[in-house]
Design a protein around this motif. Sequence first.
Motif, PDB file in Angstrom:
ATOM      1  N   VAL A   1      12.882  38.624 -15.971  1.00 51.78           N
ATOM      2  CA  VAL A   1      12.962  39.580 -17.074  1.00 51.78           C
ATOM      3  C   VAL A   1      13.103  40.960 -16.452  1.00 51.78           C
ATOM      4  N   VAL A   2      14.135  41.700 -16.877  1.00 53.77           N
ATOM      5  CA  VAL A   2      14.498  42.934 -16.181  1.00 53.77           C
ATOM      6  C   VAL A   2      14.727  44.060 -17.189  1.00 53.77           C
ATOM      7  N   PHE A   3      14.127  45.219 -16.923  1.00 52.61           N
ATOM      8  CA  PHE A   3      14.483  46.434 -17.658  1.00 52.61           C
ATOM      9  C   PHE A   3      15.715  47.057 -17.000  1.00 52.61           C
ATOM     10  N   ILE A   4      16.704  47.403 -17.799  1.00 48.72           N
ATOM     11  CA  ILE A   4      17.781  48.274 -17.336  1.00 48.72           C
ATOM     12  C   ILE A   4      17.738  49.519 -18.214  1.00 48.72           C
TER      13      ILE A   4
ATOM     14  N   ILE B   1       6.158  44.017 -23.019  1.00 52.63           N
ATOM     15  CA  ILE B   1       6.896  43.233 -22.026  1.00 52.63           C
ATOM     16  C   ILE B   1       6.326  43.479 -20.640  1.00 52.63           C
ATOM     17  N   ARG B   2       6.253  42.418 -19.838  1.00 53.98           N
ATOM     18  CA  ARG B   2       5.927  42.537 -18.418  1.00 53.98           C
ATOM     19  C   ARG B   2       7.179  42.108 -17.657  1.00 53.98           C
TER      20      ARG B   2
ATOM     21  N   SER C   1       6.546  47.165 -15.016  1.00 53.70           N
ATOM     22  CA  SER C   1       7.411  46.413 -14.102  1.00 53.70           C
ATOM     23  C   SER C   1       6.719  46.149 -12.772  1.00 53.70           C
ATOM     24  N   ALA C   2       6.972  44.954 -12.223  1.00 50.29           N
ATOM     25  CA  ALA C   2       6.411  44.614 -10.915  1.00 50.29           C
ATOM     26  C   ALA C   2       7.090  45.403  -9.803  1.00 50.29           C
ATOM     27  N   GLU C   3       8.392  45.619  -9.922  1.00 53.33           N
ATOM     28  CA  GLU C   3       9.153  46.346  -8.906  1.00 53.33           C
ATOM     29  C   GLU C   3      10.138  47.288  -9.596  1.00 53.33           C
TER      30      GLU C   3
END
Length: 266
Positions: free
Chosen positions: A102-105, A171-172, A207-209
């Motif tokens: 799962v990715v934030f852009i 969201i994570r 976000s983790a990274e």
Amino acid sequence: MQNNADTSGLMVAERRQHILAVLERDGKVVAAELSRAFGVSEDTIRRDLREMANEGLLQRVHGGGLPVSRVNPSFPARERQRPKAKEELARAAATLIKRGQVVFIDSGTTNVAVARLLPRDLEATVVTNSPPVAIALSEHPRVEVVLLGGRMRKDPLAAADGVTIAGVRQIRADLCYLGVCTIDPTFGVTTLDLDESYVKRAMVEASAEVVALVTADKLGTVSPYVVAPLSELTWLFTERGVSQEALAPYRAAGVTVTQDLEAEPA
């Protein structure tokens, strides 16, 4: 023969020209260092910096001064700025996403390029506050797109209000491609818009990274609203033409700097 007032005025003008030269050379000026160099008090230097800031020549910060933040042009105009450099940054960074993540852009023209260049066989979920990013992914066969709600700001073409932040906090994410307006070793990632700063900060915290794609012209620049310190970044992608000296503070902060990209001619 010049009178004392004229001589004093000339000395002030020469001192301020030198301050601008140091600012251009080093990307910052430190009041204590200028005081020693000119043999004047720090109060005198602070007055110089304050008046120069009022004239729009620099940005006053605690202990010194930084280059003035450039006002962002419109989104279409930014898309026309250095497209090759942005595409190469995006091509390198697009490989970071792994299957099932799962990715934030975040919003931004370089991040739109990331969306366009994601591998066609990638299976992932992309969460974005940027309609242009969502549109770029609309024909991607295996990427699920979640478009965050909220009031859309017309200049960045991005949602940025309390509704947007509330969506982010549900969201994570494994990874965040953070849209970067300005970045500096001392002040970290900053932006020109207060509402955007809250959304970006929420994405970083969720976000983790975190990855930042930064063309050379954004390095060493500062805007009024703080997003995150350098320590919150995992990766920084930039161009090969940036000096190792300029990148040393980013590496010292624990950021992995990738610089295997050709700089685009101005």
